[in-house]
Scaffold this active site. Sequence first.
Site, mmCIF file in Angstrom:
data_model
loop_
_atom_site.group_PDB
_atom_site.id
_atom_site.type_symbol
_atom_site.label_atom_id
_atom_site.label_comp_id
_atom_site.label_asym_id
_atom_site.label_seq_id
_atom_site.Cartn_x
_atom_site.Cartn_y
_atom_site.Cartn_z
ATOM 1 N N GLU A 1 22.999 -43.522 -52.442
ATOM 2 C CA GLU A 1 21.911 -43.224 -53.390
ATOM 3 C C GLU A 1 20.960 -42.193 -52.786
ATOM 4 O O GLU A 1 20.758 -42.160 -51.577
ATOM 5 C CB GLU A 1 21.121 -44.501 -53.688
ATOM 6 C CG GLU A 1 21.424 -45.153 -55.021
ATOM 7 C CD GLU A 1 20.895 -44.383 -56.225
ATOM 8 O OE1 GLU A 1 20.775 -43.135 -56.173
ATOM 9 O OE2 GLU A 1 20.598 -45.029 -57.231
ATOM 10 N N ASP A 2 20.352 -41.405 -53.640
ATOM 11 C CA ASP A 2 19.330 -40.471 -53.167
ATOM 12 C C ASP A 2 18.046 -41.213 -52.832
ATOM 13 O O ASP A 2 17.493 -41.078 -51.753
ATOM 14 C CB ASP A 2 19.065 -39.371 -54.215
ATOM 15 C CG ASP A 2 18.893 -39.926 -55.628
ATOM 16 O OD1 ASP A 2 18.878 -41.163 -55.810
ATOM 17 O OD2 ASP A 2 18.775 -39.119 -56.561
ATOM 18 N N ASP B 1 13.919 -46.814 -56.001
ATOM 19 C CA ASP B 1 12.572 -46.864 -56.567
ATOM 20 C C ASP B 1 12.286 -48.311 -56.995
ATOM 21 O O ASP B 1 11.952 -49.140 -56.164
ATOM 22 C CB ASP B 1 12.563 -45.866 -57.733
ATOM 23 C CG ASP B 1 11.197 -45.590 -58.290
ATOM 24 O OD1 ASP B 1 10.271 -45.338 -57.525
ATOM 25 O OD2 ASP B 1 11.053 -45.614 -59.529
ATOM 26 N N PHE C 1 6.211 -38.655 -57.153
ATOM 27 C CA PHE C 1 7.440 -38.158 -57.754
ATOM 28 C C PHE C 1 7.980 -37.007 -56.909
ATOM 29 O O PHE C 1 7.314 -36.006 -56.705
ATOM 30 C CB PHE C 1 7.223 -37.710 -59.199
ATOM 31 C CG PHE C 1 8.541 -37.468 -59.889
ATOM 32 C CD1 PHE C 1 9.293 -38.537 -60.353
ATOM 33 C CD2 PHE C 1 9.031 -36.184 -60.025
ATOM 34 C CE1 PHE C 1 10.524 -38.323 -60.956
ATOM 35 C CE2 PHE C 1 10.265 -35.963 -60.626
ATOM 36 C CZ PHE C 1 11.001 -37.030 -61.096
ATOM 37 N N ARG D 1 16.816 -29.315 -57.794
ATOM 38 C CA ARG D 1 17.856 -30.018 -57.018
ATOM 39 C C ARG D 1 18.315 -29.166 -55.838
ATOM 40 O O ARG D 1 18.786 -29.669 -54.836
ATOM 41 C CB ARG D 1 19.093 -30.292 -57.895
ATOM 42 C CG ARG D 1 18.913 -31.352 -58.942
ATOM 43 C CD ARG D 1 20.278 -31.783 -59.461
ATOM 44 N NE ARG D 1 20.213 -32.407 -60.766
ATOM 45 C CZ ARG D 1 19.909 -33.679 -60.977
ATOM 46 N NH1 ARG D 1 19.614 -34.456 -59.967
ATOM 47 N NH2 ARG D 1 19.879 -34.170 -62.196
#
Length: 190
Positions: free
Chosen positions: A107-108, A111, A160, A173
């Site tokens: 996963e990046d 959250d 964010f 990205r």
Amino acid sequence: MQEYWKNEPIRCLIGRDEICRMVRRLAGEISADYANLVETEEPLVMVGILKGAAVFLSDLVREMSIPTAMDFMAVSSYGASTTSSGVVRILHDLGSPIQDRHVIIVEDIVDTGLTLQYLKQHLAGREPASLHVCALLDKPERREVAVDIDYLGCEVPDEFLVGYGLDLDERYRDLPHVAVIETAGEGEGS
Ligand code: 5GP
């Protein structure tokens, strides 16, 4: 050639060198833990969660010293908003079965934890030999459900983030670093 992002309203949070160090460390930890796969010649299945983890996964596998296979899943995520919908849907499934294979979900960023919780439960149902999680970033302040991250790059504040695979409406990205979107007034002053 000037990088386009130098004129964008973003602030670097984790630089390229730090990301490289984290990726090397994670690849080293995973390679050591799965070293026995070298003898069996069975690749470790690295499941990247699209699209955010694609950049991280491609760097990670190139630093590993054991055989790996890459597969991908796409799940519904934030879309055009910057808050979690809490709804997870599989938009693209794995290309190959994972039964009896050693699997790592890549996963990046974690959250609320809802995506990972769902993916772990769902993939465990396919009876892999083992199932672990590697995430580059973790926002612990935002967690709604407890999920174990077996291999973690670093914790980040509740902001964010974009870059290194993370987007805002498909932008950013391609940044080589992780950045925060500047809000009005930020970055001003003496
Ligand atoms: P969770 O289900 O843990 O709330 O959300 C995980 C997913 O939300 C991540 O894989 C990522 O796609 C997205 N996400 C969470 N935080 C951020 C962020 O700060 N920036 C971006 N671009 N995406 C995020």
